[in-house]
Design a protein around this motif. Structure first.
Motif, short mmCIF file in Angstrom:
data_model
loop_
_atom_site.label_atom_id
_atom_site.label_comp_id
_atom_site.label_asym_id
_atom_site.label_seq_id
_atom_site.Cartn_x
_atom_site.Cartn_y
_atom_site.Cartn_z
N LYS A 9 132.06 -36.81 63.31
CA LYS A 9 131.46 -36.83 62.02
C LYS A 9 130.22 -38.18 62.05
N TYR A 10 130.89 -39.26 62.73
CA TYR A 10 129.88 -40.47 62.77
C TYR A 10 129.57 -40.77 64.25
N LYS A 11 128.15 -41.03 64.18
CA LYS A 11 127.50 -41.30 65.59
C LYS A 11 127.96 -42.47 66.01
N ALA A 12 128.19 -43.44 65.05
CA ALA A 12 128.69 -44.76 65.15
C ALA A 12 130.04 -44.96 66.08
N LEU A 13 130.93 -43.73 65.64
CA LEU A 13 131.94 -43.90 66.58
C LEU A 13 131.99 -43.28 67.79
N HIS A 14 130.96 -42.54 68.09
CA HIS A 14 130.53 -42.00 69.56
C HIS A 14 130.02 -43.29 70.35
N THR A 15 129.24 -43.96 69.76
CA THR A 15 128.73 -45.38 70.43
C THR A 15 129.81 -46.52 70.54
N ALA A 16 130.74 -46.46 69.61
CA ALA A 16 131.94 -47.54 69.73
C ALA A 16 132.97 -46.89 70.83
N LEU A 17 133.12 -45.68 70.89
CA LEU A 17 134.07 -44.97 71.95
C LEU A 17 133.55 -45.40 73.33
N LEU A 18 132.17 -45.13 73.56
CA LEU A 18 131.51 -45.45 74.78
C LEU A 18 131.52 -47.06 75.12
N ILE A 19 131.49 -47.76 74.17
CA ILE A 19 131.49 -49.27 74.44
C ILE A 19 132.89 -49.74 74.95
N VAL A 20 133.92 -49.16 74.43
CA VAL A 20 135.20 -49.50 74.77
C VAL A 20 135.53 -48.75 76.25
N VAL A 21 134.93 -47.81 76.56
CA VAL A 21 135.23 -47.06 77.93
C VAL A 21 134.01 -48.16 78.81
N LEU A 22 133.12 -48.59 78.31
CA LEU A 22 132.31 -49.38 79.26
C LEU A 22 132.89 -50.77 79.35
N LEU A 23 133.67 -51.38 78.31
CA LEU A 23 134.26 -52.49 78.58
C LEU A 23 135.59 -52.33 79.39
N GLY A 24 136.22 -51.35 79.60
CA GLY A 24 137.29 -50.99 80.46
C GLY A 24 136.75 -51.11 81.77
N THR A 25 135.53 -50.33 82.10
CA THR A 25 134.86 -50.26 83.32
C THR A 25 134.53 -51.53 83.88
N CYS A 26 133.79 -52.39 83.00
CA CYS A 26 133.22 -53.58 83.58
C CYS A 26 134.47 -54.60 83.92
N MET A 27 135.62 -54.42 83.26
CA MET A 27 136.66 -55.43 83.57
C MET A 27 137.49 -54.84 84.76
N VAL A 28 137.30 -53.59 85.33
CA VAL A 28 137.84 -52.99 86.51
C VAL A 28 137.19 -53.63 87.63
N ILE B 75 135.14 -62.54 81.10
CA ILE B 75 134.31 -62.35 79.99
C ILE B 75 132.66 -62.28 80.36
N LEU B 76 132.26 -63.41 81.18
CA LEU B 76 130.98 -63.48 81.63
C LEU B 76 130.54 -62.40 82.50
N LEU B 77 131.46 -61.97 83.44
CA LEU B 77 130.93 -60.85 84.14
C LEU B 77 130.86 -59.41 83.47
N ALA B 78 131.97 -59.31 82.38
CA ALA B 78 131.88 -58.16 81.65
C ALA B 78 130.70 -58.13 80.91
N LEU B 79 130.35 -59.17 80.44
CA LEU B 79 129.14 -59.29 79.30
C LEU B 79 127.82 -59.07 80.11
N PHE B 80 127.73 -59.32 81.27
CA PHE B 80 126.67 -59.22 82.20
C PHE B 80 126.47 -57.69 82.41
N LEU B 81 127.73 -57.21 82.99
CA LEU B 81 127.74 -55.88 83.32
C LEU B 81 127.40 -54.76 82.12
N MET B 82 127.95 -55.10 81.00
CA MET B 82 128.04 -54.47 79.82
C MET B 82 126.53 -54.25 79.49
N ILE B 83 125.68 -55.36 79.33
CA ILE B 83 124.33 -55.28 79.06
C ILE B 83 123.48 -54.42 79.95
#
Length: 792
Positions: free
Chosen positions: A142-161, A479-487
């Motif tokens: 229903k909410y597109k904001a949740l789609h974006t939040a889910l992608l951000i969570v996935v990207l966060l895990g990816t960046c930390m890997v 945290i710095l690496l993840a922030l850079f990669l997330m951007i």
């Protein structure tokens, strides 16, 4: 090794016990290299500063108890018994969980989902209950904001890997080489460890282009020997120094430890959590092995070996309180075998580093498929084992960062703080996504997913909180690496979505294409024009720009869409989805080339040759289907045929063969026509992007009318032969690749941040990454680029 997609615990993939045991043995070198070397630095990191070793041994016993229960709860209970079952056709990892959720719920941000994708053999979904009122699924959709939040969570895990791919080689090799401190003076040790570590890291990354399959045969024996070594040393230290050390496994010692050390003990948890580094590899590397093989290897070898190693080290330290040496693994190793153990530890650390480096290559390739990472060169390193790849740019960047971390930190404590935070973040992301899979994909009660999330999430949050407090002592790096990669990743994905929406809103109608002709001064020139687009329907705007500026286009026109599907692999027989654009006389076609998120796109030596062969198969099939429209249909219901210009057909890998009579049973859309059973056609779907309708099973019998058979065959044969001759003549004349060269600009009135992100950030990444022509192996002499400015 069986690498075909499928449920990892299916009987078809289990095979014999001999095969399972062989896979379990092979998994040691790929999966457990990182996890098996954790005894080298866990106690060292735990006692680095926050707590001290006292005469009462409460700190040692408490640490051992924490290590035992952490290894039992996280890798054994969480991963082996729950998370490994959340596979995607035998594939594991963060993207596998995201893929499962995207298939069961419409949460993908790129709206290119087609009904044709659901016919893929790997597009398997759990059967939902008859009355599926999943509130969590409805909420997500229903909410597109949740789609974006889910992608951000996935990207966060990816960046930390990816961050772990920087930290693990550094801490593993540095900890192994640090064993020299027990054999040389402090002055010599200080000047020897850093250069030796850097030299080993340079050699490790320099050998990556050969691929893990070249040296993979030697990995499993090294890890197996190392596990047997640390378990034997553990038993030796237990029997010699403290046979009653097993009592420290009681949870009582954890509470006693925290009661005595208080906040210092809580801060030291950042070192204890390093005992589970590498656990995520069990799930991430699931695609190369089987659930049973990984379960057997961990439960019966890796887990008991690690427990014995930690118990042995604790037994030794419980009887040595006044040692002048820093607490490390090597002080518990008898002096007579110290050098062989040191050499074996260095080899094992290299193996553990190799596993995480290969995993980093794999996850970056998956990020590209998701449209979340700039295009980089991906090279297959094995013709036999799918998924073993090498990315040159990423390899050298990782090497530079690893050497910088080693030289900058210079001690295990800071490296351990950084690695611990990255590991716990990835595990928290996996726990959250698995909870969603339990509800959305497995259709289990919400309370069950909530219990899973609260139990394992609370344990991981405890360790995560201890890691975050070490921000100034090394935890700032991930945290710095993840922030850079997330951007970078979010910016690339955001621009990709906006470009797709722009193309979707500015596409040209089919009528416009059909109206182009000599009356408007438009000429058809010899050759084949391959127009690449992200659209699955409609005529892209870059083609209209091309025709407007150069009033001519090729005799054979093919609109090609290279598309990623939320499945790990798409078989070669199901990769090409081909159909007509307009009537047959117009000689225009649409071809959708589908890849999974673990597929590498450069799997065909000559894409244009492969594509022409698929067009030949489609033309032959389509004309025989036209002949089939004159056949009589024995059925109890009415059925209307559709224009072939709206239908896409899956063209397989076998050659076409005509059949005069055939019988087919399959799903039939009320507004479509029946897919036929020719060998080239594996399956067929009707109008793409059509509204969902009730699908009914219908058994249809086709029989050719003998009176008109010869006339129909003659007419169809002539028309088909003419179309094939036109195609072959156009191929001889040459093939042109028409690609859009895009520039993105923020529309007027956009915020300053949006303008900086799109006008400068995205365009900088686009200019410095590999172009689409390189990714598609387009010959430079055949490339035509059409400049497009996207105002988003």
């Amino acid at each position: 090794m069986d690498l075909h997609p499928g449920k990892c615990w299916d009987n078809s993939k289990k095979g014999s016990w001999k095969t399972i045991m062989l896979l379990a043995y092979q998994s040691l070198g790929v999966v457990y290299g990182d996890l098996s070397i954790s005894p080298l630095y866990v106690f060292t990191s735990t006692f680095a500063e926050d707590i001290e070793h006292s005469e009462t041994n409460e700190e040692i016993f408490g640490t051992l108890s924490f290590v035992f229960w952490t290894l039992t709860l996280i890798p054994l209970f969480k991963y082996v018994f729950v998370v490994l079952r959340a596979d995607d056709n035998g594939e594991g990892g963060t993207f596998a969980l995201y893929s499962l959720i995207c298939r069961h719920a419409k949460v993908s941000l790129i709206p290119n989902r087609q009904h044709a994708d659901e016919a893929l053999s790997t597009y398997k979904m759990e059967e939902a209950p008859e009355k599926d009122t999943n509130k969590m699924k409805m909420l997500l959709e229903k909410y597109k904001a949740l789609h974006t939040a889910l992608l951000i969570v996935v990207l966060l895990g990816t960046c930390m890997v990816i961050g772990d791919g920087v930290l693990t080689p550094a801490i593993s090799v540095f900890s192994a080489v640090s064993g020299l401190e027990v054999s040389m003076s402090k002055t010599h040790h200080q000047y020897a460890v850093i250069p030796i570590t850097c030299f080993i890291l340079v050699c490790l990354f320099a050998l990556q282009h050969y691929g893990t399959h070249k040296v993979g045969f030697f990995f499993a024996p090294i890890v197996l020997t190392w596990l047997l070594c640390i378990s034997t040393l553990g038993i030796y230290n237990i029997l010699k120094w403290n046979p009653h050390i097993y009592t420290a496994l009681s949870p009582y010692y954890m509470f006693k430890f925290l009661k005595k050390t208080r906040i210092s003990g809580w801060l030291s948890l950042g070192g204890i959590l390093l005992c589970i580094t590498g656990s995520e590899a069990m799930f991430a590397d699931l695609g190369h092995f089987t659930y049973m093989a990984i379960q057997i290897a961990f439960t019966f070898l890796v887990y008991p070996a690690l427990i014995l190693a930690y118990m042995g080290q604790a037994a030794y330290l419980s009887c040595h309180h006044n040692s002048d040496l820093q607490i490390s693994y090597y002080v518990s190793v008898p002096e007579s075998v110290r050098w062989p153990v040191l050499i074996l530890a260095i080899l094992a650390s290299v193996v553990g580093s190799q596993a995480i480096i290969s995993g980093t290559f794999s996850i970056i390739n998956q990020s590209q498929s998701l449209g979340c990472f700039p295009r980089v060169k991906v090279v297959h390193t094995s013709d036999k084992i799918h998924g073993q790849i090498y990315i040159p740019e990423i390899n050298w960047i990782l090497m530079i960062l690893c050497i910088a971390v080693t030289i900058g930190f210079r001690d295990t404590k800071h490296m351990g703080n950084a690695s611990g935070l990255a590991v716990m973040t990835v595990m928290l992301v996996t726990t959250c996504l698995t909870s969603l899979v339990i509800v959305v994909c497995w259709h289990k009660p919400t309370i069950l997913a909530l219990c899973f999330l609260l139990f394992f999430g609370s344990v991981e949050l405890l360790y995560f909180s201890a890691s975050v407090t070490k921000f100034r002592e090394g935890a700032w790096l991930p945290i710095l690496l993840a922030l850079f990669l997330m951007i970078i990743m979010f910016l690339w994905h955001y621009a990709t979505i906006k470009k797709y929406e722009y193309d979707l809103h500015n596409k040209v109608s089919l009528e416009w294409l059909l109206a182009l002709g000599p009356s408007l001064g438009i000429a058809r020139v010899p050759g084949i024009g391959l127009v690449f687009t992200d659209l699955t329907t409609g005529i892209p705007a870059n083609f209209s720009r091309f025709v407007t500026n150069l009033p001519a286009y090729h005799r054979i026109l093919v609109f090609v869409c290279v598309k990623s599907v939320p499945v790990p692999h798409v078989t070669a027989a199901e990769r090409y989805l081909v159909g007509r654009v307009g009537p047959a006389a117009h000689r225009s076609y649409r071809c959708i080339v589908r890849y999974g998120y673990r597929d590498v796109h450069q799997d065909v030596d000559s894409f244009e040759t492969e594509l022409v062969q698929k067009l030949v198969d489609f033309i032959q099939y389509d004309w025989y289907r036209t002949r089939g429209s004159n056949m009589s249909i024995e059925d109890d219901g009415s059925h209307s045929n559709e224009s072939s210009s709206h239908r896409l057909t899956v063209i397989g890998t076998t050659s076409f063969c005509s059949q005069q009579g055939y019988e087919s049973q399959q799903s039939v859309q009320p507004a479509g026509s029946v897919s036929v059973g020719f060998p080239t056609v594996q399956s067929m779907t009707d109008v793409i992007e059509m509204e969902q309708m009730d699908v009914t099973q219908r058994r249809v019998r086709f029989a050719i009318d003998d009176d008109h058979e010869s006339d129909t065959r003659s007419e169809v044969g002539v028309q088909m032969q003419e179309e094939l001759e036109d195609l072959y003549a156009a191929q001889e004349a040459g093939i042109a690749f028409i690609l859009g060269h895009s520039y993105v600009r923020a529309k007027q009135g956009s915020s300053l941040l949006r303008k900086l992100a799109l006008n400068y950030g995205y365009n900088f990444l686009r200019r410095n990454c590999r172009g689409t022509d390189v990714a598609l192996k387009v010959p430079p002499v055949s490339l035509l680029e059409v400049g497009m400015v996207y105002i988003v």
